[in-house]
Design an enzyme around this catalytic site. Structure first.
Site, PDB file in Angstrom:
ATOM      1  N   ASP A 207      18.841  38.416  31.629  1.00 45.49           N
ATOM      2  CA  ASP A 207      18.842  36.890  31.524  1.00 45.49           C
ATOM      3  C   ASP A 207      20.294  36.597  31.336  1.00 45.49           C
ATOM      4  O   ASP A 207      21.157  37.622  31.257  1.00 45.49           O
ATOM      5  CB  ASP A 207      18.356  36.526  29.997  1.00 45.49           C
TER       6      ASP A 207
HETATM    7  N1  URA Z   1      14.169  41.091  28.003  1.00 39.41           N
HETATM    8  C1  URA Z   1      14.815  39.919  27.688  1.00 39.41           C
HETATM    9  O1  URA Z   1      14.176  39.113  26.991  1.00 39.41           O
HETATM   10  N2  URA Z   1      15.986  39.615  28.432  1.00 39.41           N
HETATM   11  C2  URA Z   1      16.589  40.453  28.944  1.00 39.41           C
HETATM   12  O2  URA Z   1      17.666  39.928  29.615  1.00 39.41           O
HETATM   13  C3  URA Z   1      16.137  41.718  29.316  1.00 39.41           C
HETATM   14  C4  URA Z   1      15.012  42.235  28.958  1.00 39.41           C
END
Ligand code: URA
Length: 253
Positions: free
Chosen positions: A103
């Site tokens: 993310d």
């Molecule tokens: N899980 C998440 O919620 N975000 C990420 O960036 C990676 C795994």
């Protein structure tokens, strides 16, 4: 391409830094010590070494990046900075791409590789490559959470519904207002880790990926820093996500 331009586009330093390396006799081109920063080299064909390390022609390149927060995991974006903008343009020109997605606000280990099949295998649920994260959450964590992660959480939220695979939660520190834990998952659904914690009633306030399979983030890399992976590191990924049988046949054909 000019030699000094090639070296700096490979991340070996600014133009003036790489010129100093050339003056010091540390760079060899086609087996001979280079003296002229402006000499023309063919990055795809010529052997170029720095202190004996081969930098020139490589058909495949794998990068380990400590992704900083605030940057998109995407090959390109019209408006926002992407992880590819953190690398010299050589990598995009070779078709390198992120193997999986973090993310925008997540930090940590991201592999960027020009081997599209490897990238695909790392993220494929078929290979079960475990990914470990460090998470800080805004509330308590306890044994009941460890058990729920292990049993496999049912996720049902605004983004949809799924049964998460069993995951290993290790609590590092817990209090009513803030807790920290490591979590190891073997799948990568949209916002997976955040949604798993949300299903237990806490919100993730900081998330960082520590490892992919046996490959660990180099602690010397600060957020935003990257380096090419060593052969040993690349071999760890190949072991954790080996080619399918038909791919192996293709390789041998
Ligand atoms: N899980 C998440 O919620 N975000 C990420 O960036 C990676 C795994």
């Amino acid at each position: 391409m000019r030699l000094d331009k090639l070296l700096s586009s490979l991340g070996e330093g600014t133009r003036s830094e790489v010129r100093a390396l050339i003056r010091a006799g540390r760079v060899r081109v086609r087996e001979e010590t280079a003296r002229d920063a402006g000499m023309q080299v063919d990055a795809e064909r010529d052997s170029v070494t720095l202190d004996g390390r081969e930098l020139g022609y490589k058909s495949v390149r794998h990068v380990m990046l400590n992704k900083p927060g605030g940057v998109l995991t995407a090959a390109r974006d019209a408006r926002q900075r992407t992880v590819m903008d953190l690398l010299p343009p050589l990598y995009a020109a070779m078709g390198a791409m992120p193997a999986g997605r973090l993310d925008k606000d997540t930090e940590g280990l991201l592999v960027i590789t020009s081997d599209g099949q490897l990238a695909h295998r790392i993220i494929s649920p078929r290979h079960d490559v475990g990914k470990e994260y460090f998470a800080r959450v805004d509330g308590p964590l306890g044994e009941a959470d460890v058990r729920a992660f292990e049993e496999g959480l049912h996720i049902s939220d605004a983004d949809g519904e799924f049964d998460a695979r069993s995951a290993v939660l290790t609590i590092l520190r817990a209090s009513q207002t803030e807790s920290e834990a490591r979590v190891r998952v073997t799948e990568g659904k949209y916002h997976q880790v955040k949604r798993m914690f949300a299903a237990r009633g806490v919100r993730v306030t900081y998330l960082k990926r520590l490892s992919i399979g046996a490959l660990r983030l180099d602690p010397a890399l600060a957020p935003g820093q990257w380096r090419e992976m060593t052969q040993e590191e690349a071999a760890l990924l190949e072991q954790d996500a080996p080619p399918e049988e038909d791919e192996q046949e293709d390789k041998h054909a």
